[in-house]
Design an enzyme around this catalytic site. Structure first.
Site, PDB file in Angstrom:
ATOM      1  N   ARG A 140      14.067   5.410   5.071  1.00 17.78           N
ATOM      2  CA  ARG A 140      13.536   4.050   4.892  1.00 17.78           C
ATOM      3  C   ARG A 140      13.505   3.689   3.410  1.00 17.78           C
ATOM      4  O   ARG A 140      13.667   2.527   3.059  1.00 17.78           O
ATOM      5  CB  ARG A 140      12.108   3.957   5.440  1.00 17.78           C
ATOM      6  CG  ARG A 140      12.032   3.907   6.944  1.00 17.78           C
ATOM      7  CD  ARG A 140      10.631   3.564   7.377  1.00 17.78           C
ATOM      8  NE  ARG A 140      10.135   2.444   6.579  1.00 17.78           N
ATOM      9  CZ  ARG A 140       8.869   2.273   6.215  1.00 17.78           C
ATOM     10  NH1 ARG A 140       7.956   3.132   6.582  1.00 17.78           N
ATOM     11  NH2 ARG A 140       8.513   1.239   5.504  1.00 17.78           N
TER      12      ARG A 140
ATOM     13  N   CYS B 215      -0.977   1.841   9.659  1.00 19.72           N
ATOM     14  CA  CYS B 215       0.176   2.741   9.665  1.00 19.72           C
ATOM     15  C   CYS B 215      -0.299   4.122   9.266  1.00 19.72           C
ATOM     16  O   CYS B 215      -1.500   4.338   9.109  1.00 19.72           O
ATOM     17  CB  CYS B 215       1.287   2.213   8.771  1.00 19.72           C
ATOM     18  SG  CYS B 215       0.939   2.401   7.047  1.00 19.72           S
TER      19      CYS B 215
ATOM     20  N   ARG C 143      -4.473  -0.834   6.199  1.00 17.51           N
ATOM     21  CA  ARG C 143      -3.629  -1.811   5.518  1.00 17.51           C
ATOM     22  C   ARG C 143      -3.771  -3.238   6.071  1.00 17.51           C
ATOM     23  O   ARG C 143      -2.815  -3.804   6.611  1.00 17.51           O
ATOM     24  CB  ARG C 143      -2.167  -1.347   5.544  1.00 17.51           C
ATOM     25  CG  ARG C 143      -1.999   0.033   4.928  1.00 17.51           C
ATOM     26  CD  ARG C 143      -0.577   0.460   4.829  1.00 17.51           C
ATOM     27  NE  ARG C 143       0.164  -0.233   3.787  1.00 17.51           N
ATOM     28  CZ  ARG C 143       1.444  -0.048   3.544  1.00 17.51           C
ATOM     29  NH1 ARG C 143       2.129   0.800   4.280  1.00 17.51           N
ATOM     30  NH2 ARG C 143       2.056  -0.705   2.590  1.00 17.51           N
TER      31      ARG C 143
ATOM     32  N   ASP D 253       2.200   5.909  -4.651  1.00 15.58           N
ATOM     33  CA  ASP D 253       3.495   6.314  -4.080  1.00 15.58           C
ATOM     34  C   ASP D 253       4.043   7.599  -4.710  1.00 15.58           C
ATOM     35  O   ASP D 253       5.094   8.092  -4.291  1.00 15.58           O
ATOM     36  CB  ASP D 253       4.528   5.178  -4.241  1.00 15.58           C
ATOM     37  CG  ASP D 253       4.207   3.999  -3.341  1.00 15.58           C
ATOM     38  OD1 ASP D 253       3.396   4.162  -2.416  1.00 15.58           O
ATOM     39  OD2 ASP D 253       4.765   2.909  -3.579  1.00 15.58           O
TER      40      ASP D 253
ATOM     41  N   LYS E 222      13.398  -0.066  -3.828  1.00 16.05           N
ATOM     42  CA  LYS E 222      13.098  -0.634  -2.506  1.00 16.05           C
ATOM     43  C   LYS E 222      12.059  -1.751  -2.609  1.00 16.05           C
ATOM     44  O   LYS E 222      12.262  -2.856  -2.101  1.00 16.05           O
ATOM     45  CB  LYS E 222      12.554   0.465  -1.574  1.00 16.05           C
ATOM     46  CG  LYS E 222      11.877  -0.071  -0.317  1.00 16.05           C
ATOM     47  CD  LYS E 222      11.385   1.027   0.597  1.00 16.05           C
ATOM     48  CE  LYS E 222      10.023   1.565   0.313  1.00 16.05           C
ATOM     49  NZ  LYS E 222       8.880   0.786   0.834  1.00 16.05           N
ATOM     50  N   ASN E 223      10.953  -1.462  -3.284  1.00 13.24           N
ATOM     51  CA  ASN E 223       9.845  -2.419  -3.267  1.00 13.24           C
ATOM     52  C   ASN E 223      10.080  -3.638  -4.154  1.00 13.24           C
ATOM     53  O   ASN E 223       9.296  -4.585  -4.125  1.00 13.24           O
ATOM     54  CB  ASN E 223       8.531  -1.715  -3.624  1.00 13.24           C
ATOM     55  CG  ASN E 223       8.100  -0.777  -2.503  1.00 13.24           C
ATOM     56  OD1 ASN E 223       8.639  -0.841  -1.383  1.00 13.24           O
ATOM     57  ND2 ASN E 223       7.152   0.095  -2.780  1.00 13.24           N
TER      58      ASN E 223
HETATM   59  N1  EPU Z   1      -5.470  -4.525   0.971  1.00 10.30           N
HETATM   60  C1  EPU Z   1      -6.494  -5.195   1.625  1.00 10.30           C
HETATM   61  N2  EPU Z   1      -6.219  -6.470   2.096  1.00 10.30           N
HETATM   62  C2  EPU Z   1      -5.019  -7.053   1.919  1.00 10.30           C
HETATM   63  C3  EPU Z   1      -4.001  -6.359   1.244  1.00 10.30           C
HETATM   64  C4  EPU Z   1      -4.258  -5.088   0.774  1.00 10.30           C
HETATM   65  O1  EPU Z   1      -7.584  -4.684   1.775  1.00 10.30           O
HETATM   66  O2  EPU Z   1      -4.868  -8.200   2.375  1.00 10.30           O
HETATM   67  C5  EPU Z   1      -5.741  -3.174   0.457  1.00 10.30           C
HETATM   68  C6  EPU Z   1      -4.861  -2.091   1.097  1.00 10.30           C
HETATM   69  O3  EPU Z   1      -5.382  -1.648   2.304  1.00 10.30           O
HETATM   70  C7  EPU Z   1      -4.871  -1.034   0.007  1.00 10.30           C
HETATM   71  C8  EPU Z   1      -4.873  -1.857  -1.283  1.00 10.30           C
HETATM   72  O4  EPU Z   1      -5.352  -3.153  -0.905  1.00 10.30           O
HETATM   73  O5  EPU Z   1      -6.051  -0.311   0.087  1.00 10.30           O
HETATM   74  C9  EPU Z   1      -3.536  -2.005  -1.969  1.00 10.30           C
HETATM   75  O6  EPU Z   1      -2.542  -2.317  -1.016  1.00 10.30           O
HETATM   76  P1  EPU Z   1      -1.317  -3.255  -1.360  1.00 10.30           P
HETATM   77  O7  EPU Z   1      -1.499  -4.541  -0.654  1.00 10.30           O
HETATM   78  O8  EPU Z   1      -1.103  -3.304  -2.823  1.00 10.30           O
HETATM   79  O9  EPU Z   1      -0.133  -2.473  -0.655  1.00 10.30           O
HETATM   80  P2  EPU Z   1       1.145  -3.141  -0.007  1.00 10.30           P
HETATM   81  O10 EPU Z   1       1.469  -4.375  -0.742  1.00 10.30           O
HETATM   82  O11 EPU Z   1       0.985  -3.195   1.463  1.00 10.30           O
HETATM   83  C10 EPU Z   1       2.879  -1.992  -1.587  1.00 10.30           C
HETATM   84  C11 EPU Z   1       4.061  -1.095  -1.427  1.00 10.30           C
HETATM   85  C12 EPU Z   1       3.581   0.287  -0.995  1.00 10.30           C
HETATM   86  C13 EPU Z   1       2.630   0.812  -2.067  1.00 10.30           C
HETATM   87  C14 EPU Z   1       1.480  -0.158  -2.298  1.00 10.30           C
HETATM   88  C15 EPU Z   1       0.551   0.230  -3.413  1.00 10.30           C
HETATM   89  C16 EPU Z   1       5.815  -2.631  -0.807  1.00 10.30           C
HETATM   90  C17 EPU Z   1       6.745  -3.123   0.223  1.00 10.30           C
HETATM   91  N3  EPU Z   1       4.967  -1.660  -0.433  1.00 10.30           N
HETATM   92  O12 EPU Z   1       2.241  -2.044  -0.311  1.00 10.30           O
HETATM   93  O13 EPU Z   1       4.724   1.101  -0.915  1.00 10.30           O
HETATM   94  O14 EPU Z   1       2.117   2.064  -1.681  1.00 10.30           O
HETATM   95  O15 EPU Z   1       2.013  -1.479  -2.584  1.00 10.30           O
HETATM   96  O16 EPU Z   1       1.232   0.351  -4.606  1.00 10.30           O
HETATM   97  O17 EPU Z   1       5.844  -3.091  -1.943  1.00 10.30           O
HETATM   98  C18 EPU Z   1       5.977   2.961  -0.223  1.00 10.30           C
HETATM   99  O18 EPU Z   1       6.937   2.480  -0.845  1.00 10.30           O
HETATM  100  O19 EPU Z   1       5.973   4.141   0.250  1.00 10.30           O
HETATM  101  C19 EPU Z   1       4.790   2.142  -0.023  1.00 10.30           C
HETATM  102  C20 EPU Z   1       3.870   2.409   0.908  1.00 10.30           C
END
Ligand code: EPU
Length: 424
Positions: free
Chosen positions: A396, A116, A121, A304, A22-23
């Protein structure tokens, strides 16, 4: 509204195939915005989030055609530049279209994702990076608006490694003028696949898969033609199903190199894992040992997989400490596991799990995608019947997990349900 009903205690045995990730699929689909033409992506999983992304692309003016696991996208005439609230509220990854839209069309309007079930996030790192690349970014009426006649290369140092933040800025910078350096970038296999796919479209990226990405902007890219990598989180979930379900299961398509931290912890817990005959064989031990884990960005233990690993530790000998270091509110599954008889104490960002001899089936409510998987795994071994409500979370991100588990011998099916009454 559907529920999943599981009668626990069946031994799992047999072979199962992992679907596309998915990701990895979501950013690849969105990367089609970057170039005019006919794009083709294979091994795309059949998931609600993929359908939402296709809807998002259609909303921008792309033509999308899906047949089995292939998706063809025609981006000859993208006429709109907006990701509306209705889509973003169901899938945060919609924010990924911000970078490619600004890079290619000079503007984007994307609904700001709220918090969420797993945490606040924020997307500040995405916005900081776009500003560094020269975009004017403003927030109004719940939307982020970004504009730039031409993005210009810059050095961007992330405060923390962010997966979609790195992907967003990678897609923005491939069409920026000059050199961009992304420091402290995320190194997840899905980020690596995106970088490789962009290079195949004509982008110039060095350091893919490392903390520092160096991008030389190009004037235009060609269409995308790639196949999505196997889903490491689905593979890991199936490995835990085998371990918890007292089984011997062969998982086809699992890439152990994407799961080093999880495999290390499962082996410490006594689970046998071997790569043989083109598959990964997983056999559960007579007794599981408790081990501690702390989630980290890749290559550390993936957040995850934390919920699913907790389900396993509920039945291990001893006490394990599970520290969640990525998301501040990712222990909601503990509530359901406790209803099933697990001994879990929460202490801030740590859960202390004391293994018990058995779990007992109960009605439980899924709160997010990986929490749902954790409850389904617990249901596989719990005595009696477990009903997991709010199955839409599972759909999802897992392609028919219940059918895959059934093919391994689990007694699991779906039925229509009224959700249990929530008392406030
Ligand atoms: N963060 C910030 N500011 C930002 C972006 C992130 O503070 O601008 C923080 C987040 O709050 C978190 C950390 O950085 O504490 C890491 O978050 P990240 O941005 O890496 O998460 P994401 O990109 O929103 C993706 C996956 C998630 C997975 C995370 C961590 C996708 C679509 N989603 O989310 O997947 O948990 O990376 O590996 O790629 C899932 O598949 O169930 C899922 C939630």
């Amino acid at each position: 509204m559907q529920k999943i009903v599981i009668r626990g205690g069946c031994k799992l045995d047999g072979e199962v195939e992992v679907s596309g990730a998915k990701n990895a699929a979501l950013p690849l689909l969105i990367a089609s915005i970057l170039a005019r033409g006919e794009h083709e992506i294979g091994n795309v999983p059949d998931l609600v989030d993929v359908a939402t992304t296709c809807k998002l692309l259609e909303g921008l003016g792309a033509e999308v055609e899906r047949s089995r696991s292939r998706v063809r996208i025609s981006t000859r005439a993208l006429s709109r530049h907006e990701a509306p609230y209705d889509l973003v509220k169901t899938m945060r990854a919609s924010v990924l279209c911000l970078g490619p839209l600004v890079a290619r069309y000079g503007r984007a309007r994307v609904s700001l994702p709220g918090g969420c079930a797993i945490g606040a996030r924020p997307v500040d790192q995405h916005l900081m990076g776009l500003e560094k690349l020269g975009a004017r970014v403003s927030l109004a009426h719940g939307y982020v608006e970004a504009r730039a006649r031409q993005l210009r290369g810059a050095t961007i140092v992330f405060d923390l490694p962010t997966v979609t933040g790195t992907e967003n800025l990678l897609m923005a910078s491939v069409l920026a003028k000059g050199e961009t350096v992304l420091e402290n970038a995320a190194r997840e296999p899905e980020v690596l696949q995106l970088a490789e796919a962009l290079c195949a479209m004509g982008a110039r990226i060095e350091g893919a898969g490392t903390k520092t990405l160096r991008i030389q902007g190009v004037d235009e890219l060609g269409p995308l033609d790639c196949s999505v990598i196997p889903d490491r989180i689905e593979a890991g979930t199936l490995m835990i199903a085998a371990a918890i379900g007292k089984g011997r299961v062969c998982i086809r398509g699992a890439v152990l190199g994407h799961l080093t931290a999880l495999v290390g912890k499962l082996r410490e817990a006594g689970v046998e894992i071997a790569e043989r005959d083109g598959g990964v064989w997983v056999r559960s031990p007579q007794r599981l040992r408790a081990v501690d884990v702390a989630t980290q960005p890749h290559p550390g233990f993936p957040t995850d997989m934390q919920a699913q690993f907790m389900a396993l530790m509920c039945l291990a000998d001893g006490t394990s400490v599970i520290a969640e270091r990525i998301f501040e509110n990712r222990f909601m599954h503990a509530l359901g596991l406790r209803r099933m008889g697990a001994q879990i104490k929460q202490d801030g960002g740590r859960a202390i799990v004391r293994g018990v001899d058995k779990l007992s089936g109960a009605p439980v409510m899924a709160t997010d995608l990986r929490a749902s998987a954790s409850l389904v795994l617990a249901g596989l071994v719990a005595e009696g019947t477990t009903e997991v409500h709010r199955v839409y979370h599972l759909d999802r991100g897992y392609q028919r997990l219940d059918a895959k588990l059934r093919s391994l011998g689990a007694d699991i099916h779906r039925s229509r349900a009224r959700p249990p009454v929530t008392v406030r």
